[in-house]
Write an enzyme that holds these catalytic residues in place. Structure first.
Site, PDB file in Angstrom:
ATOM      1  N   GLU A 189      58.536   6.074  63.527  1.00  0.00           N
ATOM      2  CA  GLU A 189      58.741   5.051  64.560  1.00  0.00           C
ATOM      3  C   GLU A 189      58.857   5.704  65.939  1.00  0.00           C
ATOM      4  OE1 GLU A 189      61.696   2.083  63.433  1.00  0.00           O
ATOM      5  OE2 GLU A 189      60.481   1.503  61.705  1.00  0.00           O
ATOM      6  N   GLU A 199      57.355   1.599  55.214  1.00  0.00           N
ATOM      7  CA  GLU A 199      58.593   0.822  55.224  1.00  0.00           C
ATOM      8  C   GLU A 199      58.236  -0.648  55.150  1.00  0.00           C
ATOM      9  OE1 GLU A 199      61.689   1.766  58.062  1.00  0.00           O
ATOM     10  OE2 GLU A 199      61.140   3.896  58.007  1.00  0.00           O
TER      11      GLU A 199
HETATM   12  O1  AHR Z   1      64.941   1.359  56.878  1.00  0.00           O
HETATM   13  C1  AHR Z   1      65.870   1.254  57.903  1.00  0.00           C
HETATM   14  C2  AHR Z   1      65.316   1.657  59.265  1.00  0.00           C
HETATM   15  O2  AHR Z   1      64.312   0.749  59.630  1.00  0.00           O
HETATM   16  C3  AHR Z   1      64.633   2.994  59.317  1.00  0.00           C
HETATM   17  O3  AHR Z   1      65.530   4.026  59.564  1.00  0.00           O
HETATM   18  C4  AHR Z   1      63.700   2.849  60.475  1.00  0.00           C
HETATM   19  O4  AHR Z   1      62.555   3.644  60.352  1.00  0.00           O
HETATM   20  C5  AHR Z   1      63.389   1.357  60.479  1.00  0.00           C
HETATM   21  O5  AHR Z   1      63.506   0.828  61.754  1.00  0.00           O
END
Ligand code: AHR
Length: 488
Positions: A174, A298
């Protein structure tokens, strides 16, 4: 009860469904690593070298392909040298994401050993935001270099003679947000600089994953494809979370929701299809040969944290709603497997839409865990054409979701979800010349049902009766259900 036709064509073979689509993510956040995976050797909780036995076994049973670590946002603050050597001499640092003191007792050796015990591939997310090129270069050398070198020697001194294999390497997480608030142009230059020094040592071959877009940031993808190009990365990541209300300040409860919120959760989940389609269109222009995999590293449902738990621990419970959302996502990934190479649900244990929850010495398999079990026969099989006569349930959400594949033995695997809360469907499967033999399993319950520490087997997979008649197969899908159907 309505009968709907599900047509498959095993001769219309599409892309390979990489097993990596069924991967997971573990971050030093809340109780994912400590408590969830690792309790330490001296714990009363049954463990192997400090790793919970029940968690190892649960991951093994799923044939977990890949585990991502150490973050997440934590990755861009993680300095790997803090987590090697004698555990007692490892320094403590502040974990700004988990809001716990990180004692570094779970570091590189511990993560890679855990992957060995589970039998999965490690995926390391490297620190670009607050790290250095040298730090990353040395990490790769430490893990993978077989000959004499400063980092190889350091590894040996720390008790590991032979290097590990490391395939998946994420360069930043990110970077558009918690990983450094970068512009895509700036990130691409940094990516190339970092990637140049991530070497393939001793026969190890890295699969380098660039930080990709946040959900619908199509410009990020465009810039990465243009500036990095298909020859300098193997994967481009994408993050997208399902938020039922669409409002990050009030995401809604994980257990207390009405029908309207259920369907809006599914609508939010279904957006994954559009996101992948549009990012793929951009990727196709620069990479028609599909060299670069889209890595959805994610994904999952994100609700308000459980009352009385630490807001940063991201602890939420998991119901049949999550099972349906997981099934929809996995069917979408299967159908986009020409571009989606890997996907990692967030997260493995005790954080967000986790597949396992732990409390003391009890581990509970969430309904989402069981969905991964129902889908696992798709791993490394070939997607085939499938079409279901669909209708809208509520709020514009299609009632049924499905995908189909054929494996090396010629077995056809169909996964289907009935997302409706009130309609039952008989699914008539046809399209293959003659179906004489079908087996199935099903997960179904009232939408709020879940497994608890008191009643861990409340929601479990049961056999699904399938009738074969006149060359067709018939299965009944009750409201709120996910099924696996195997035609052999
Ligand atoms: O999964 C939780 C958080 O969500 C992670 O640390 C981040 O990459 C995302 O914003």
């Amino acid at each position: 009860m309505k009968t709907v036709k599900l047509t498959i064509n095993p001769l219309d073979k599409r892309s390979k469904i990489n097993k990596e689509i069924y991967s997971n993510f573990s971050e030093h956040l809340g109780r994912c690593i400590y408590d969830g995976i690792y309790v330490g050797k001296d714990s009363d909780i049954p463990n192997t070298d400090g790793y919970r036995n029940d968690v190892i076994e649960a991951f093994r049973d799923l044939e977990l392909p890949v585990l991502r670590w150490p973050g997440g946002c934590f990755a861009d603050e993680y300095h790997w040298k803090d987590g090697i050597g004698e555990v007692s001499s490892r320094g403590k640092v502040v974990n700004n994401w988990g809001h716990i003191v990180e004692d570094n007792s779970f570091g590189t050796h511990e993560f890679l050993r855990f992957c060995e015990l589970v039998g999965c591939e490690p995926y390391i997310s490297a620190n670009v935001g607050s790290g250095s090129v040298r730090e990353l270069m040395e990490w790769i050398e430490y893990i993978t270099f077989d000959g004499f070198s400063p980092m190889g020697e350091l590894r040996r001194k720390n008790g590991k003679e032979k290097p590990w294999k490391l395939k998946y390497l994420g360069i930043g997480n990110e970077s558009w947000g918690c990983g450094g608030n970068m512009t895509p142009e700036y990130y691409c230059d940094l990516y190339k600089q970092y990637a140049t020094f991530c070497r393939n040592y001793s026969g190890n071959e890295l699969f380098k994953i660039a930080c990709g877009p946040n959900a619908d940031d199509y410009n990020w993808t465009e810039v990465c494809m243009k500036k990095i190009g298909p020859w300098n990365m193997n994967g481009l990541s994408m993050h997208y979370y399902t938020v039922p209300t669409g409002n990050w300040d009030h995401k809604g409860s994980s257990t207390d929701f009405d029908d309207k919120e259920y369907y809006s959760t599914l609508r939010s989940t279904l957006r994954m299809d559009e996101l992948i389609t549009r990012h793929s269109e951009i990727m196709n222009r620069y990479d028609p040969e599909h060299r670069v995999g889209l890595i959805v590293d994610e994904w999952g449902c994100w609700y308000d944290v459980e009352p009385d738990t630490h807001p940063s621990f991201l602890y939420q419970l998991s119901t049949m709603r999550d099972a349906i959302a997981a099934a929809i996502n996995l069917n979408i990934f299967n159908k986009h497997s020409d571009r989606v190479y890997m996907a990692n649900i967030a997260q493995a244990v005790n954080v967000l839409q986790s597949i396992l929850l732990t409390e003391g010495n009890i581990t509970v398999k969430t309904p989402t865990y069981h969905v991964f079990d129902l889908f696992k026969k798709h791993m490394d099989s070939t997607l085939i054409y499938s079409h279901i006569e669909n209708e809208l349930a509520d709020d514009g959400v299609p009632a049924l979701s499905q995908s189909a594949s054929v494996n090396g033995n010629g077995d056809i695997v169909i996964t289907a979800a009935n997302c409706s809360l009130d309609k039952e469907y008989t699914v008539e499967i046809g399209g293959v010349s003659d179906i004489n033999n079908a087996d199935g399993r099903i997960l179904t319950d009232e939408v709020h049902s879940r497994n608890t520490f008191e009643s861990p087997d409340n929601v479990v997979i049961r056999p699904l009766e399938i009738k074969c008649e006149n060359g067709k197969a018939y299965a009944i899908l009750p409201p709120c259900s996910v099924a696996e159907i195997v035609l052999s």
